[in-house]
Design a protein around this motif. Structure first.
Motif, PDB file in Angstrom:
ATOM      1  N   SER A 583       0.845  -1.197   0.000  1.00  0.00           N
ATOM      2  CA  SER A 583       0.000   0.000   0.000  1.00  0.00           C
ATOM      3  C   SER A 583       0.871   1.233   0.000  1.00  0.00           C
ATOM      4  O   SER A 583       2.037   1.195   0.421  1.00  0.00           O
ATOM      5  CB  SER A 583      -0.925   0.032   1.214  1.00  0.00           C
ATOM      6  OG  SER A 583      -0.228   0.416   2.381  1.00  0.00           O
ATOM      7  N   VAL A 584       0.307   2.354  -0.463  1.00  0.00           N
ATOM      8  CA  VAL A 584       0.977   3.638  -0.427  1.00  0.00           C
ATOM      9  C   VAL A 584      -0.065   4.703  -0.097  1.00  0.00           C
ATOM     10  O   VAL A 584      -1.204   4.645  -0.576  1.00  0.00           O
ATOM     11  CB  VAL A 584       1.686   3.949  -1.770  1.00  0.00           C
ATOM     12  CG1 VAL A 584       0.696   3.980  -2.915  1.00  0.00           C
ATOM     13  CG2 VAL A 584       2.455   5.266  -1.684  1.00  0.00           C
ATOM     14  N   GLY A 585       0.311   5.645   0.760  1.00  0.00           N
ATOM     15  CA  GLY A 585      -0.585   6.726   1.138  1.00  0.00           C
ATOM     16  C   GLY A 585       0.134   8.059   1.095  1.00  0.00           C
ATOM     17  O   GLY A 585       1.332   8.166   1.452  1.00  0.00           O
ATOM     18  N   LEU A 586      -0.575   9.100   0.634  1.00  0.00           N
ATOM     19  CA  LEU A 586      -0.025  10.449   0.554  1.00  0.00           C
ATOM     20  C   LEU A 586      -0.909  11.399   1.340  1.00  0.00           C
ATOM     21  O   LEU A 586      -2.134  11.236   1.391  1.00  0.00           O
ATOM     22  CB  LEU A 586       0.054  10.919  -0.901  1.00  0.00           C
ATOM     23  CG  LEU A 586       0.918  10.090  -1.853  1.00  0.00           C
ATOM     24  CD1 LEU A 586       0.726  10.561  -3.284  1.00  0.00           C
ATOM     25  CD2 LEU A 586       2.388  10.187  -1.446  1.00  0.00           C
ATOM     26  N   ARG A 608      -5.856  13.696   1.726  1.00  0.00           N
ATOM     27  CA  ARG A 608      -5.246  12.363   1.769  1.00  0.00           C
ATOM     28  C   ARG A 608      -5.606  11.575   0.514  1.00  0.00           C
ATOM     29  O   ARG A 608      -6.681  11.772  -0.072  1.00  0.00           O
ATOM     30  CB  ARG A 608      -5.754  11.562   2.972  1.00  0.00           C
ATOM     31  CG  ARG A 608      -5.342  12.088   4.308  1.00  0.00           C
ATOM     32  CD  ARG A 608      -5.808  11.157   5.431  1.00  0.00           C
ATOM     33  NE  ARG A 608      -7.210  11.349   5.781  1.00  0.00           N
ATOM     34  CZ  ARG A 608      -8.218  10.590   5.411  1.00  0.00           C
ATOM     35  NH1 ARG A 608      -7.990   9.553   4.604  1.00  0.00           N
ATOM     36  NH2 ARG A 608      -9.441  10.831   5.805  1.00  0.00           N
ATOM     37  N   ALA A 609      -4.720  10.677   0.127  1.00  0.00           N
ATOM     38  CA  ALA A 609      -4.999   9.732  -0.954  1.00  0.00           C
ATOM     39  C   ALA A 609      -4.222   8.448  -0.677  1.00  0.00           C
ATOM     40  O   ALA A 609      -3.085   8.489  -0.202  1.00  0.00           O
ATOM     41  CB  ALA A 609      -4.594  10.304  -2.312  1.00  0.00           C
ATOM     42  N   SER A 610      -4.850   7.310  -0.952  1.00  0.00           N
ATOM     43  CA  SER A 610      -4.155   6.044  -0.701  1.00  0.00           C
ATOM     44  C   SER A 610      -4.607   4.994  -1.699  1.00  0.00           C
ATOM     45  O   SER A 610      -5.703   5.064  -2.275  1.00  0.00           O
ATOM     46  CB  SER A 610      -4.433   5.550   0.728  1.00  0.00           C
ATOM     47  OG  SER A 610      -5.787   5.163   0.887  1.00  0.00           O
ATOM     48  N   TRP A 611      -3.751   4.016  -1.870  1.00  0.00           N
ATOM     49  CA  TRP A 611      -4.032   2.840  -2.703  1.00  0.00           C
ATOM     50  C   TRP A 611      -3.342   1.651  -2.057  1.00  0.00           C
ATOM     51  O   TRP A 611      -2.244   1.778  -1.494  1.00  0.00           O
ATOM     52  CB  TRP A 611      -3.491   3.030  -4.121  1.00  0.00           C
ATOM     53  CG  TRP A 611      -3.597   1.781  -4.976  1.00  0.00           C
ATOM     54  CD1 TRP A 611      -4.607   1.437  -5.812  1.00  0.00           C
ATOM     55  CD2 TRP A 611      -2.639   0.707  -5.056  1.00  0.00           C
ATOM     56  NE1 TRP A 611      -4.363   0.229  -6.412  1.00  0.00           N
ATOM     57  CE2 TRP A 611      -3.160  -0.252  -5.964  1.00  0.00           C
ATOM     58  CE3 TRP A 611      -1.415   0.458  -4.443  1.00  0.00           C
ATOM     59  CZ2 TRP A 611      -2.487  -1.422  -6.274  1.00  0.00           C
ATOM     60  CZ3 TRP A 611      -0.747  -0.721  -4.741  1.00  0.00           C
ATOM     61  CH2 TRP A 611      -1.274  -1.640  -5.656  1.00  0.00           C
ATOM     62  N   ASP A 665      -8.637   5.296  -2.005  1.00  0.00           N
ATOM     63  CA  ASP A 665      -9.336   6.169  -1.069  1.00  0.00           C
ATOM     64  C   ASP A 665      -8.858   7.600  -1.245  1.00  0.00           C
ATOM     65  O   ASP A 665      -7.652   7.850  -1.368  1.00  0.00           O
ATOM     66  CB  ASP A 665      -9.077   5.696   0.366  1.00  0.00           C
ATOM     67  CG  ASP A 665      -9.820   6.517   1.408  1.00  0.00           C
ATOM     68  OD1 ASP A 665     -10.841   6.027   1.907  1.00  0.00           O
ATOM     69  OD2 ASP A 665      -9.382   7.640   1.726  1.00  0.00           O
ATOM     70  N   LEU A 666      -9.800   8.538  -1.288  1.00  0.00           N
ATOM     71  CA  LEU A 666      -9.494   9.964  -1.300  1.00  0.00           C
ATOM     72  C   LEU A 666     -10.185  10.590  -0.105  1.00  0.00           C
ATOM     73  O   LEU A 666     -11.403  10.416   0.082  1.00  0.00           O
ATOM     74  CB  LEU A 666      -9.984  10.624  -2.595  1.00  0.00           C
ATOM     75  CG  LEU A 666      -9.374  10.112  -3.901  1.00  0.00           C
ATOM     76  CD1 LEU A 666     -10.051  10.770  -5.093  1.00  0.00           C
ATOM     77  CD2 LEU A 666      -7.869  10.375  -3.932  1.00  0.00           C
TER      78      LEU A 666
END
Length: 994
Positions: A583-586, A608-611, A665-666
């Motif tokens: 996973s990665v999240g920003l 936030r944004a994640s995958w 996810d945003l």
């Protein structure tokens, strides 16, 4: 003389030093009002004071001491230079309460402002308001994206958790982590032992749990000790009643409708004068009661920089609202830590639970009470049970209660021991070993009795069951945390191993030598009637994992989280035993930018944004190997000898692989008006591919079913949480709400399975759900009602389903081919999955009084009222049948009364009801004694309260409760009449601190 000079010099120096001291005073305010009890500390010393009732303070400052620090729970800590000022007024804000909030995440903690994942937190203060033994039920309505479904109102029952919809056709429960111990349930937890609950919803937060994070993760942290020793005592007592009952016919109405059914089916009416029976028996009044509930907890905690402890003991007793049911639970918790060296800390968290239950056959009792005719009396003049089988071919529910003796005990120990070593600055190592041990035993006895031909037991019988399960977890992690100027890095790597095993042993005998409990042992029965069995229970599986995560923050503005986990599970064969879940999240704290205007309405903004990808491995063990069933005995040979045999029931599938969930996810986090108003919202898209299920295979292969990766399921939706908090000296309040919108869809199904039927209704093997591609999983599947045939002309004009007459239901011809068929005219009638889940809450504190409330609700889901369909005799009817068709033009919705036929045996919109509801989940009013009075009683605090649970519900559904869960997703929402109703409760309580 020299001595006098020395004394004079010393006095002069002391006078100068005293004259150099000075006092600083001022007023501390927050939210426009003075704040009481704000800590004021001279930086670098142990000297301090607190503000008084008017927010004022005065403190002595010595030479060289140049600043003061002001701190207050929930407000930003401020450090202010003294300089030449002798009066310093301070305005405190809540702005950093959100930024500095610490959140427990997988294998660590993070500041809320540093999170890139979707994580919601519930504190202990939000849990204890609801008097329940179930943490799950205490969480209902508290968190966006989290649906809590009470399994039933059975004493001691837990709840079902669903995070962001249902992404599988298997077990969709989230993963639970309690003080680091990974578990499949938290039914043993005492809510008053819980410090906080973190709900991890997106892949950035859950990927660290890899193969088991697809359904979300719930992390529970229990209370630890700190500060001076403290004793707490909490107790409440109250009563429970059924929330609602079902509207059934009274005796006169029943006799009238049965007469009509007789005439409609060509028989003579059986009751000459229905009015003679009056109102008759209300069987629900006979089985339900007002039941007491009690809870007592004692705790002792404390700690310092060297050690801490938290000890608690809790006793909970609940008698059920159905006569004969009850539950007792005793829980102890021991949490300790000890710094044995400056660089080494050890500790343990242990919970011991003993629960006992008096169980009743709720399904049988409720169905009997629903079906039994109201003409029959519960007992006759001699005290014998009334024979309800004469008219309705059903049992007397009071006899079912009377002749039931089913007790069980559950012993459980859950805990871990750990050691944490500080290797050098910023680097630490932690090892933890946890154990979950369960021992369960039950005993069921039935005496000899006879109420009717279908409610009797000719020989006494006894059945016993002993089960145990143990689950151990060993985790080793290396944590790194360091700051380099404006850069902050923290990370974790680790290896974990988990093993689970359980088995059961059962036995039974009949014809016991007596019915006294002293004879309730197998040896008291006839040895010729012995039965026994043993086998695995709870699973025999193992898991080894390698995990890692890195969090990076630049200037507290730009955030990055990268995590991954490799899991190897014994549930899969060598071809796909290991899986990798990244996973990665920003994150961007926009409000930390230099261009941000601090004085604006918007005080905080974060994007936030994640995958990421997570998995699900919850299938039976060794599903990748063929299974064989023994006991298939066959006669062979000329002498016809009975020989034991076995047969293959499922085939090997060495390519069985993990379910894999990919989620995007945003999110946005927004603070307004100095963070008094907080908004958090996420939109997400979650696709589960390779869904595992024990799917049927073609008959010619020679095995009934095999677990395969057969489907893909989509969940997409919106989670939103809104909170307003206003704090003042004499008046504080908060209002909050959360909303979850979710859309579920089966994207694809195995090519050999265009339709996936399930959800048996108990009517001739009819299945009530279909999970076809393009449908919601577990969609209700049947015929749409197009009215009621009013006359013979309409029977000629419209197509029929079988032999129908005027007064029977007319089904819509969906494809227009002029005939009604199962293949061509059944359609989706609804779904048990709600479109929206809502929670509303609020609190108020003024002059020592506190008031809090919680509302929960769900909307857009339907329920199959299947109990109305099942008729194998002259059962009672719901009052909706009074609106029946009795002649042309009398009704176009309710058909004529019959005891059988298409009107009541075919799933149609007639039996689909709205499952939406809104409920006052909790209402609590309390009063805390003033500190001056409490101190005279040698108390730190004393609070008295009254609370109510499920006091009011607005629902359209005619049954007890529209929240119906029967196991898997495609069986949810089907009310077959056997689910124990939930109760409304009123409690009176007391909380003391010494």
């Amino acid at each position: 003389m020299p001595k006098k000079l020395l004394l004079l010099a010393t006095n002069l120096l002391l006078s100068a030093w005293v004259m150099a001291q000075f006092s600083v005073s001022g007023t501390v305010t927050g939210s426009g009002e003075p704040l009481i009890g704000v800590s004021v500390l001279v930086v670098g010393t142990g000297s301090g004071t607190v503000t008084d009732i008017d927010g004022k303070y005065r403190i002595t400052v010595e030479p060289g001491q140049d600043s003061l620090e002001f701190s207050y729970l929930g407000y930003q800590t401020q450090r202010i230079a003294i300089g030449s000022a002798r009066e310093i007024d301070v305005v405190m804000t809540e702005a950093s309460a959100v930024l500095q909030e610490v959140v427990v995440v997988g294998y660590g903690i993070q500041k809320k402002s540093d999170l890139t994942g979707a994580v919601s937190v519930v504190s202990t203060e939000e849990l204890v308001d609801i008097p329940t033994q179930s943490l799950g039920q205490a969480l209902q309505g508290k968190v966006s994206g989290l649906q809590i479904i009470p399994t039933s109102g059975t004493p001691g029952a837990d709840a079902i958790f669903r995070i962001r919809g249902v992404g599988t056709l298997n077990n969709a429960d989230p993963l639970f982590v309690v003080d680091g111990m990974i578990l499949n349930d938290i039914s043993f937890l005492n809510p008053r032992d819980v410090a906080s609950v973190s709900v991890l919803k997106d892949a950035s937060a859950t990927a660290i749990y890899g193969a088991r994070g697809a359904n979300g993760v719930i992390i529970v942290t229990t209370k630890q000790g700190s500060g001076a020793g403290q004793i707490t005592v909490s107790a409440y007592t109250g009563y429970q009643q059924v929330v609602k009952t079902i509207d059934l016919l009274n005796a006169t109405q029943y006799a009238t409708l049965i007469n009509e059914a007789d005439v409609n089916e060509g028989r003579q009416p059986r009751y000459a004068n229905p009015e003679q029976f009056g109102t008759g028996t209300n069987w629900q009044d006979e089985i339900f009661r007002t039941a007491p509930i009690q809870n007592v907890q004692v705790g002792f905690s404390g700690g310092n920089e060297k050690s801490s402890f938290n000890l608690s003991a809790n006793y909970f007793r609940q008698e059920g609202i159905i006569v004969g049911s009850e539950f007792d639970r005793f829980t102890t918790r021991i949490n300790t830590t000890r710094a044995v060296k400056d660089w080494l800390q050890i500790g343990s968290n242990l919970s011991l639970v003993l629960s006992t239950s008096q169980n009743v056959n709720a399904g049988g009792i409720l169905l009997d009470a629903y079906r039994a005719d109201p003409i029959t009396v519960p007992r006759d003049s001699l005290g014998n049970f009334g024979n309800t089988a004469i008219r309705g071919n059903t049992g007397n529910p009071l006899a079912t209660i009377e002749f039931n003796d089913n007790k069980s005990q559950d012993y459980r120990a859950v805990g871990n021991v750990f050691a944490q070593a500080q290797l050098w600055k910023g680097l630490s190592f932690r090892t933890s070993f946890g154990l979950d041990f369960v021992y369960f035993r039950s005993r069921s006895f039935s005496p000899v009795f006879e109420v009717s031909a279908n409610q009797r037991n000719e020989e006494s019988d006894l059945n016993v069951l002993n089960t145990y399960r143990r689950n151990w977890l060993w985790e080793n992690t290396l944590n790194y945390n360091q700051e380099f100027g404006r850069h902050r890095v923290d990370g974790v790597v680790g290896i974990t191993s988990q093993d689970n095993f359980g088995e059961f042993l059962s036995g039974g005998r009949t014809r016991l030598i007596g019915e006294d409990p002293s004879f309730f042992y197998l040896n008291s029965g006839d040895p010729l009637t012995s039965t026994n069995g043993s086998g695995p229970s709870g699973g025999d599986w193992g898991l080894v994992s390698y995990l890692g995560r890195v969090n990076y923050s630049f200037d507290e503005r730009y955030l990055l989280t990268v995590s991954g986990r490799v899991d190897g599970s014994s549930r899969f064969g060598e071809n796909f035993r290991y899986g990798f879940f990244p996973s990665v999240g920003l994150g961007w704290n926009v409000s930390q930018e230099d261009f941000w205007n601090d004085g604006g309405i918007v005080s905080r903004l974060k994007l936030r944004a994640s995958w990421g990808q997570t998995g699900n491995d919850r299938i039976p063990e060794y599903a990748y190997t063929p299974s064989v069933t023994s006991g298939v005995n066959t006669v062979f040979g000329p002498n016809e000898i009975l020989l034991p045999g076995a047969t293959v029931t499922s085939l090997a599938n060495p390519d069985l692989r993990w379910e894999e969930t990919t989620q995007t996810d945003l999110g946005v986090e927004l603070g307004l008006f100095e963070n008094k108003l907080l908004l958090e919202a996420d939109v997400y898209r979650k696709v589960t591919d390779g869904v595992l299920f024990n799917a049927p295979i073609p008959d010619y292969i020679g095995a009934g079913a095999s677990i395969r990766n057969i489907a893909a399921v989509l969940n997409r939706g919106l989670d939103m949480q809104l909170t307003w908090r206003q704090r003042g000296r004499a008046f504080s309040y908060s209002l909050g709400g959360n909303l979850s919108l979710v859309k579920n869809e089966v994207l694809q199904l195995d090519g050999s399975m265009a339709d996936f039927f399930s959800g048996g209704l108990g009517i001739g093997g009819q299945l009530g759900t279909n999970s076809r591609a393009g449908f919601t999983a577990g969609s209700f599947w049947g015929y749409e009602i197009d009215g009621v045939f009013q006359n013979q002309e309409e029977l000629t004009q419209f197509p029929t389903l079988g032999t129908q007459r005027p007064g029977d239901l007319r089904f819509r011809d969906q494809n227009g081919d002029g005939v009604i068929t199962a293949a061509g005219d059944r359609v989706v009638l609804g779904s048990a999955i709600p479109d929206a889940i809502l929670g509303l809450n609020g609190s108020l504190e003024v002059a020592g009084f506190d008031l809090s409330f919680d509302f929960t609700g769900q909307f857009g889901n339907e329920v199959i009222n299947a109990k109305k369909m099942a008729r194998f005799g002259a059962y009672n009817y719901e009052t909706s049948f009074l609106d029946r068709w009795t002649g042309e033009g009398t009704s176009n919705t309710e058909p004529r009364i019959t005891l059988a036929g298409q009107n009541i045996e075919t799933l149609s919109t007639r039996f689909i009801e709205d499952g939406s509801y809104i409920r006052l989940r909790n209402l609590s009013l309390g009063y805390t004694l003033p500190e001056s009075i409490a101190s005279r009683l040698r108390l730190r605090s004393c609070r008295l309260y009254v609370s109510g649970t499920n006091l009011w519900t607005s629902q359209e559904y005619s049954g007890y409760n529209p929240e119906i869960f029967n196991g898997l997703v495609f069986d949810a929402g089907i009310d077959r009449g056997g689910i124990y109703p939930i109760a409304k409760t009123v409690n009176f309580g007391l909380d003391l601190q010494f």
